[in-house]
Design a protein around this motif. Sequence first.
Motif, PDB file in Angstrom:
ATOM      1  N   LEU A   8       0.824  -1.217   0.000  1.00 21.17           N
ATOM      2  CA  LEU A   8       0.000   0.000   0.000  1.00 21.17           C
ATOM      3  C   LEU A   8       0.855   1.262   0.000  1.00 21.17           C
ATOM      4  CD1 LEU A   8      -2.764  -1.145   2.496  1.00 21.17           C
ATOM      5  CD2 LEU A   8      -2.982  -0.861   0.007  1.00 21.17           C
ATOM      6  N   SER A   9       1.960   1.233   0.722  1.00 22.19           N
ATOM      7  CA  SER A   9       2.815   2.425   0.755  1.00 22.19           C
ATOM      8  C   SER A   9       3.517   2.651  -0.582  1.00 22.19           C
ATOM      9  CB  SER A   9       3.830   2.343   1.899  1.00 22.19           C
ATOM     10  OG  SER A   9       4.766   1.327   1.668  1.00 22.19           O
ATOM     11  N   VAL A  10       3.887   1.571  -1.267  1.00 22.04           N
ATOM     12  CA  VAL A  10       4.489   1.703  -2.600  1.00 22.04           C
ATOM     13  C   VAL A  10       3.474   2.289  -3.582  1.00 22.04           C
ATOM     14  CG1 VAL A  10       5.377   0.391  -4.560  1.00 22.04           C
ATOM     15  CG2 VAL A  10       6.232  -0.067  -2.272  1.00 22.04           C
ATOM     16  N   ALA A  11       2.243   1.801  -3.508  1.00 20.94           N
ATOM     17  CA  ALA A  11       1.185   2.322  -4.390  1.00 20.94           C
ATOM     18  C   ALA A  11       0.941   3.810  -4.109  1.00 20.94           C
ATOM     19  CB  ALA A  11      -0.103   1.531  -4.195  1.00 20.94           C
ATOM     20  N   GLU A  12       0.877   4.168  -2.828  1.00 18.15           N
ATOM     21  CA  GLU A  12       0.666   5.560  -2.465  1.00 18.15           C
ATOM     22  C   GLU A  12       1.817   6.440  -2.956  1.00 18.15           C
ATOM     23  OE1 GLU A  12      -0.432   8.215   1.421  1.00 18.15           O
ATOM     24  OE2 GLU A  12       0.888   6.501   1.716  1.00 18.15           O
ATOM     25  N   ASN A  13       3.029   5.998  -2.739  1.00 21.60           N
ATOM     26  CA  ASN A  13       4.194   6.759  -3.157  1.00 21.60           C
ATOM     27  C   ASN A  13       4.223   6.954  -4.674  1.00 21.60           C
ATOM     28  OD1 ASN A  13       6.703   8.069  -2.499  1.00 21.60           O
ATOM     29  ND2 ASN A  13       7.710   6.337  -3.497  1.00 21.60           N
ATOM     30  N   TYR A  14       3.919   5.906  -5.412  1.00 22.76           N
ATOM     31  CA  TYR A  14       3.895   5.991  -6.880  1.00 22.76           C
ATOM     32  C   TYR A  14       2.861   7.011  -7.350  1.00 22.76           C
ATOM     33  CZ  TYR A  14       3.255   4.741 -11.754  1.00 22.76           C
ATOM     34  OH  TYR A  14       3.149   4.802 -13.115  1.00 22.76           O
ATOM     35  N   LEU A  15       1.657   6.930  -6.812  1.00 21.80           N
ATOM     36  CA  LEU A  15       0.598   7.854  -7.240  1.00 21.80           C
ATOM     37  C   LEU A  15       0.939   9.304  -6.894  1.00 21.80           C
ATOM     38  CD1 LEU A  15      -2.531   5.742  -6.318  1.00 21.80           C
ATOM     39  CD2 LEU A  15      -1.776   6.397  -8.616  1.00 21.80           C
ATOM     40  N   LEU A  16       1.504   9.508  -5.719  1.00 22.68           N
ATOM     41  CA  LEU A  16       1.849  10.879  -5.321  1.00 22.68           C
ATOM     42  C   LEU A  16       3.003  11.434  -6.150  1.00 22.68           C
ATOM     43  CD1 LEU A  16       1.502  10.830  -1.435  1.00 22.68           C
ATOM     44  CD2 LEU A  16       0.157  12.156  -3.070  1.00 22.68           C
ATOM     45  N   GLU A  17       4.061  10.648  -6.314  1.00 25.26           N
ATOM     46  CA  GLU A  17       5.236  11.149  -7.034  1.00 25.26           C
ATOM     47  C   GLU A  17       5.006  11.245  -8.540  1.00 25.26           C
ATOM     48  OE1 GLU A  17       8.829   9.103  -6.130  1.00 25.26           O
ATOM     49  OE2 GLU A  17       8.869   9.832  -4.061  1.00 25.26           O
ATOM     50  N   THR A  18       4.265  10.323  -9.106  1.00 27.27           N
ATOM     51  CA  THR A  18       4.077  10.287 -10.550  1.00 27.27           C
ATOM     52  C   THR A  18       2.960  11.205 -11.020  1.00 27.27           C
ATOM     53  OG1 THR A  18       4.828   7.996 -10.524  1.00 27.27           O
ATOM     54  CG2 THR A  18       3.742   8.755 -12.527  1.00 27.27           C
ATOM     55  N   TYR A  19       1.849  11.191 -10.306  1.00 29.32           N
ATOM     56  CA  TYR A  19       0.676  11.935 -10.763  1.00 29.32           C
ATOM     57  C   TYR A  19       0.196  13.005  -9.789  1.00 29.32           C
ATOM     58  CZ  TYR A  19       0.470   8.033 -14.003  1.00 29.32           C
ATOM     59  OH  TYR A  19       0.790   7.101 -14.954  1.00 29.32           O
ATOM     60  N   GLY A  20       0.734  13.035  -8.581  1.00 27.63           N
ATOM     61  CA  GLY A  20       0.279  14.003  -7.584  1.00 27.63           C
ATOM     62  C   GLY A  20      -1.132  13.719  -7.097  1.00 27.63           C
ATOM     63  N   VAL A  21      -1.507  12.435  -7.121  1.00 31.49           N
ATOM     64  CA  VAL A  21      -2.864  12.040  -6.739  1.00 31.49           C
ATOM     65  C   VAL A  21      -2.830  11.394  -5.356  1.00 31.49           C
ATOM     66  CG1 VAL A  21      -4.805  10.542  -7.334  1.00 31.49           C
ATOM     67  CG2 VAL A  21      -3.528  11.687  -9.136  1.00 31.49           C
ATOM     68  N   PRO A  22      -3.619  11.906  -4.420  1.00 30.43           N
ATOM     69  CA  PRO A  22      -3.692  11.276  -3.091  1.00 30.43           C
ATOM     70  C   PRO A  22      -4.330   9.882  -3.168  1.00 30.43           C
ATOM     71  CG  PRO A  22      -4.600  13.497  -3.035  1.00 30.43           C
ATOM     72  CD  PRO A  22      -4.387  13.148  -4.472  1.00 30.43           C
ATOM     73  N   PHE A  23      -3.933   9.031  -2.232  1.00 33.55           N
ATOM     74  CA  PHE A  23      -4.362   7.643  -2.205  1.00 33.55           C
ATOM     75  C   PHE A  23      -4.873   7.321  -0.806  1.00 33.55           C
ATOM     76  CE2 PHE A  23      -3.025   3.191  -1.315  1.00 33.55           C
ATOM     77  CZ  PHE A  23      -3.760   2.542  -2.291  1.00 33.55           C
ATOM     78  N   GLY A  24      -5.957   6.595  -0.717  1.00 26.25           N
ATOM     79  CA  GLY A  24      -6.499   6.209   0.571  1.00 26.25           C
ATOM     80  C   GLY A  24      -6.971   4.765   0.557  1.00 26.25           C
ATOM     81  N   VAL A  25      -7.029   4.201   1.749  1.00 32.01           N
ATOM     82  CA  VAL A  25      -7.481   2.827   1.912  1.00 32.01           C
ATOM     83  C   VAL A  25      -8.620   2.820   2.913  1.00 32.01           C
ATOM     84  CG1 VAL A  25      -6.842   0.497   2.653  1.00 32.01           C
ATOM     85  CG2 VAL A  25      -5.158   1.937   1.485  1.00 32.01           C
ATOM     86  N   ILE A  26      -9.693   2.139   2.547  1.00 33.10           N
ATOM     87  CA  ILE A  26     -10.832   1.979   3.441  1.00 33.10           C
ATOM     88  C   ILE A  26     -10.915   0.495   3.762  1.00 33.10           C
ATOM     89  CG2 ILE A  26     -13.325   2.216   3.699  1.00 33.10           C
ATOM     90  CD1 ILE A  26     -13.121   4.533   1.635  1.00 33.10           C
ATOM     91  N   GLY A  27     -10.754   0.166   5.040  1.00 33.34           N
ATOM     92  CA  GLY A  27     -10.789  -1.223   5.470  1.00 33.34           C
ATOM     93  C   GLY A  27     -11.627  -1.385   6.719  1.00 33.34           C
ATOM     94  N   SER A  28     -11.553  -2.553   7.300  1.00 37.28           N
ATOM     95  CA  SER A  28     -12.276  -2.838   8.537  1.00 37.28           C
ATOM     96  C   SER A  28     -11.514  -2.257   9.711  1.00 37.28           C
ATOM     97  CB  SER A  28     -12.418  -4.347   8.719  1.00 37.28           C
ATOM     98  OG  SER A  28     -13.083  -4.919   7.625  1.00 37.28           O
ATOM     99  N   ASN A  29     -12.205  -2.101  10.800  1.00 36.90           N
ATOM    100  CA  ASN A  29     -11.560  -1.593  12.032  1.00 36.90           C
ATOM    101  C   ASN A  29     -10.735  -2.622  12.704  1.00 36.90           C
ATOM    102  OD1 ASN A  29     -12.606   0.921  11.759  1.00 36.90           O
ATOM    103  ND2 ASN A  29     -14.440   0.417  12.877  1.00 36.90           N
TER     104      ASN A  29
END
Length: 55
Positions: A34-55
Motif C-alpha cells: 500500500l505504501s508503494v502504491a501511495e508513493n507511486y501515485l503521489l510522485e508520478t501523478y500528484g494524486v492522493p491515495f487512501g485505503v478503506i478497510g475494517s476496524n
Amino acid sequence: MKDASRTADLKLRIFIVQPGLSKARASAAQLALLSVAENYLLETYGVPFGVIGSN
C-alpha cells in the motif's frame, strides 16, 4: 457541461475499499504494498491515495 469541463479544475483522489483488510492486523507485506502504491501515485501523478478497510 462539456465546455466547462475543459476549463474546470479537476481534483482526483484514489481510494481502494477492502472490507476484509483489518487496519489493526494488516501485515507488513500488505502495508509495504500500500505504501508503494501511495508513493507511486503521489510522485508520478500528484494524486492522493487512501485505503478503506475494517476496524
